[in-house]
Design a protein around this motif. Structure first.
Motif, PDB file in Angstrom:
ATOM      1  N   THR A  42     -12.634   8.230   7.412  1.00 45.54           N
ATOM      2  CA  THR A  42     -12.741   6.797   7.152  1.00 45.54           C
ATOM      3  C   THR A  42     -12.322   6.473   5.723  1.00 45.54           C
ATOM      4  O   THR A  42     -11.578   5.518   5.485  1.00 45.54           O
ATOM      5  CB  THR A  42     -14.180   6.309   7.412  1.00 45.54           C
ATOM      6  OG1 THR A  42     -14.559   6.655   8.740  1.00 45.54           O
ATOM      7  CG2 THR A  42     -14.297   4.815   7.230  1.00 45.54           C
ATOM      8  N   THR A  43     -12.780   7.263   4.772  1.00 44.64           N
ATOM      9  CA  THR A  43     -12.410   7.061   3.372  1.00 44.64           C
ATOM     10  C   THR A  43     -10.907   7.215   3.183  1.00 44.64           C
ATOM     11  O   THR A  43     -10.272   6.395   2.510  1.00 44.64           O
ATOM     12  CB  THR A  43     -13.163   8.066   2.472  1.00 44.64           C
ATOM     13  OG1 THR A  43     -14.564   7.922   2.684  1.00 44.64           O
ATOM     14  CG2 THR A  43     -12.836   7.840   1.012  1.00 44.64           C
ATOM     15  N   LEU A  44     -10.329   8.234   3.760  1.00 43.11           N
ATOM     16  CA  LEU A  44      -8.890   8.461   3.650  1.00 43.11           C
ATOM     17  C   LEU A  44      -8.094   7.307   4.241  1.00 43.11           C
ATOM     18  O   LEU A  44      -7.151   6.799   3.624  1.00 43.11           O
ATOM     19  CB  LEU A  44      -8.510   9.771   4.337  1.00 43.11           C
ATOM     20  CG  LEU A  44      -7.022  10.108   4.368  1.00 43.11           C
ATOM     21  CD1 LEU A  44      -6.515  10.333   2.953  1.00 43.11           C
ATOM     22  CD2 LEU A  44      -6.783  11.328   5.233  1.00 43.11           C
ATOM     23  N   VAL A  45      -8.479   6.837   5.429  1.00 39.81           N
ATOM     24  CA  VAL A  45      -7.770   5.731   6.078  1.00 39.81           C
ATOM     25  C   VAL A  45      -7.903   4.453   5.251  1.00 39.81           C
ATOM     26  O   VAL A  45      -6.930   3.707   5.081  1.00 39.81           O
ATOM     27  CB  VAL A  45      -8.275   5.529   7.523  1.00 39.81           C
ATOM     28  CG1 VAL A  45      -7.722   4.254   8.135  1.00 39.81           C
ATOM     29  CG2 VAL A  45      -7.920   6.733   8.372  1.00 39.81           C
ATOM     30  N   TRP A  49      -4.772   2.295   3.704  1.00 36.97           N
ATOM     31  CA  TRP A  49      -4.575   0.868   3.962  1.00 36.97           C
ATOM     32  C   TRP A  49      -4.516   0.080   2.664  1.00 36.97           C
ATOM     33  O   TRP A  49      -3.739  -0.872   2.530  1.00 36.97           O
ATOM     34  CB  TRP A  49      -5.657   0.305   4.872  1.00 36.97           C
ATOM     35  CG  TRP A  49      -5.399   0.570   6.319  1.00 36.97           C
ATOM     36  CD1 TRP A  49      -6.124   1.354   7.152  1.00 36.97           C
ATOM     37  CD2 TRP A  49      -4.312   0.069   7.105  1.00 36.97           C
ATOM     38  NE1 TRP A  49      -5.563   1.382   8.403  1.00 36.97           N
ATOM     39  CE2 TRP A  49      -4.443   0.601   8.403  1.00 36.97           C
ATOM     40  CE3 TRP A  49      -3.237  -0.762   6.840  1.00 36.97           C
ATOM     41  CZ2 TRP A  49      -3.548   0.315   9.417  1.00 36.97           C
ATOM     42  CZ3 TRP A  49      -2.337  -1.038   7.856  1.00 36.97           C
ATOM     43  CH2 TRP A  49      -2.506  -0.509   9.128  1.00 36.97           C
ATOM     44  N   GLN A  50      -5.356   0.436   1.694  1.00 37.10           N
ATOM     45  CA  GLN A  50      -5.318  -0.241   0.399  1.00 37.10           C
ATOM     46  C   GLN A  50      -3.965  -0.036  -0.264  1.00 37.10           C
ATOM     47  O   GLN A  50      -3.384  -0.971  -0.824  1.00 37.10           O
ATOM     48  CB  GLN A  50      -6.439   0.272  -0.512  1.00 37.10           C
ATOM     49  CG  GLN A  50      -7.816  -0.189  -0.108  1.00 37.10           C
ATOM     50  CD  GLN A  50      -8.915   0.462  -0.938  1.00 37.10           C
ATOM     51  OE1 GLN A  50      -8.634   1.250  -1.834  1.00 37.10           O
ATOM     52  NE2 GLN A  50     -10.164   0.138  -0.629  1.00 37.10           N
ATOM     53  N   SER A  51      -3.446   1.164  -0.201  1.00 42.34           N
ATOM     54  CA  SER A  51      -2.138   1.458  -0.774  1.00 42.34           C
ATOM     55  C   SER A  51      -1.042   0.664  -0.069  1.00 42.34           C
ATOM     56  O   SER A  51      -0.145   0.109  -0.721  1.00 42.34           O
ATOM     57  CB  SER A  51      -1.856   2.954  -0.676  1.00 42.34           C
ATOM     58  OG  SER A  51      -0.562   3.243  -1.119  1.00 42.34           O
ATOM     59  N   ILE A  52      -1.108   0.588   1.238  1.00 43.10           N
ATOM     60  CA  ILE A  52      -0.122  -0.182   2.001  1.00 43.10           C
ATOM     61  C   ILE A  52      -0.194  -1.660   1.629  1.00 43.10           C
ATOM     62  O   ILE A  52       0.841  -2.305   1.421  1.00 43.10           O
ATOM     63  CB  ILE A  52      -0.326   0.023   3.522  1.00 43.10           C
ATOM     64  CG1 ILE A  52       0.045   1.448   3.909  1.00 43.10           C
ATOM     65  CG2 ILE A  52       0.470  -1.005   4.329  1.00 43.10           C
ATOM     66  CD1 ILE A  52      -0.329   1.816   5.324  1.00 43.10           C
ATOM     67  N   ASN A  53      -1.415  -2.184   1.531  1.00 42.18           N
ATOM     68  CA  ASN A  53      -1.573  -3.602   1.188  1.00 42.18           C
ATOM     69  C   ASN A  53      -1.063  -3.892  -0.229  1.00 42.18           C
ATOM     70  O   ASN A  53      -0.418  -4.914  -0.459  1.00 42.18           O
ATOM     71  CB  ASN A  53      -3.026  -4.027   1.316  1.00 42.18           C
ATOM     72  CG  ASN A  53      -3.470  -4.170   2.753  1.00 42.18           C
ATOM     73  OD1 ASN A  53      -2.646  -4.442   3.624  1.00 42.18           O
ATOM     74  ND2 ASN A  53      -4.751  -3.975   3.005  1.00 42.18           N
ATOM     75  N   GLN A  54      -1.327  -3.017  -1.173  1.00 40.51           N
ATOM     76  CA  GLN A  54      -0.834  -3.206  -2.542  1.00 40.51           C
ATOM     77  C   GLN A  54       0.685  -3.158  -2.575  1.00 40.51           C
ATOM     78  O   GLN A  54       1.326  -3.966  -3.257  1.00 40.51           O
ATOM     79  CB  GLN A  54      -1.432  -2.149  -3.475  1.00 40.51           C
ATOM     80  CG  GLN A  54      -2.894  -2.343  -3.751  1.00 40.51           C
ATOM     81  CD  GLN A  54      -3.501  -1.210  -4.549  1.00 40.51           C
ATOM     82  OE1 GLN A  54      -2.829  -0.221  -4.844  1.00 40.51           O
ATOM     83  NE2 GLN A  54      -4.769  -1.332  -4.889  1.00 40.51           N
ATOM     84  N   SER A  55       1.279  -2.254  -1.848  1.00 36.87           N
ATOM     85  CA  SER A  55       2.740  -2.159  -1.790  1.00 36.87           C
ATOM     86  C   SER A  55       3.337  -3.394  -1.117  1.00 36.87           C
ATOM     87  O   SER A  55       4.387  -3.885  -1.528  1.00 36.87           O
ATOM     88  CB  SER A  55       3.182  -0.896  -1.047  1.00 36.87           C
ATOM     89  OG  SER A  55       2.732   0.252  -1.732  1.00 36.87           O
ATOM     90  N   ALA A  56       2.668  -3.881  -0.091  1.00 34.66           N
ATOM     91  CA  ALA A  56       3.163  -5.072   0.609  1.00 34.66           C
ATOM     92  C   ALA A  56       3.082  -6.300  -0.275  1.00 34.66           C
ATOM     93  O   ALA A  56       3.975  -7.152  -0.252  1.00 34.66           O
ATOM     94  CB  ALA A  56       2.362  -5.277   1.888  1.00 34.66           C
ATOM     95  N   LYS A  57       2.050  -6.399  -1.099  1.00 34.25           N
ATOM     96  CA  LYS A  57       1.919  -7.534  -2.016  1.00 34.25           C
ATOM     97  C   LYS A  57       3.045  -7.521  -3.047  1.00 34.25           C
ATOM     98  O   LYS A  57       3.516  -8.569  -3.463  1.00 34.25           O
ATOM     99  CB  LYS A  57       0.562  -7.492  -2.707  1.00 34.25           C
ATOM    100  CG  LYS A  57      -0.584  -7.873  -1.788  1.00 34.25           C
ATOM    101  CD  LYS A  57      -1.927  -7.787  -2.489  1.00 34.25           C
ATOM    102  CE  LYS A  57      -3.056  -8.072  -1.526  1.00 34.25           C
ATOM    103  NZ  LYS A  57      -4.372  -7.923  -2.163  1.00 34.25           N
ATOM    104  N   LYS A  58       3.488  -6.345  -3.469  1.00 35.18           N
ATOM    105  CA  LYS A  58       4.586  -6.253  -4.423  1.00 35.18           C
ATOM    106  C   LYS A  58       5.894  -6.731  -3.808  1.00 35.18           C
ATOM    107  O   LYS A  58       6.729  -7.313  -4.483  1.00 35.18           O
ATOM    108  CB  LYS A  58       4.759  -4.806  -4.909  1.00 35.18           C
ATOM    109  CG  LYS A  58       3.633  -4.320  -5.767  1.00 35.18           C
ATOM    110  CD  LYS A  58       3.868  -2.875  -6.173  1.00 35.18           C
ATOM    111  CE  LYS A  58       2.676  -2.330  -6.946  1.00 35.18           C
ATOM    112  NZ  LYS A  58       2.846  -0.916  -7.267  1.00 35.18           N
TER     113      LYS A  58
END
Length: 60
Positions: A42-45, A49-58
């Motif tokens: 759960t922590t890894l997922v 997702w946080q990394s994906i969301n940060q990249s998508a915001k950029k």
């Protein structure tokens, strides 16, 4: 009529169902691993997702 001993030997040598048993054992082991390592998964997922969301915001 074949003897019981011969039928038993044929049954033991028959490997037609071995694939199903192997797949079921693999599934059981995977489910057990998910249960044991649920918190870590759960922590890894969440981090992914946080990394994906940060990249998508950029991008946007």
């Amino acid at each position: 009529m074949r003897s019981f001993k011969r039928m038993w030997q044929d049954f033991i040598k028959d490997e037609s169902g071995m694939g199903v048993v192997e797949v079921l054992l693999i599934i059981v082991v995977l489910i057990a691993m998910v249960i044991v390592f649920k918190e870590q998964i759960t922590t890894l997922v969440d981090k992914i997702w946080q990394s994906i969301n940060q990249s998508a915001k950029k991008i946007y």
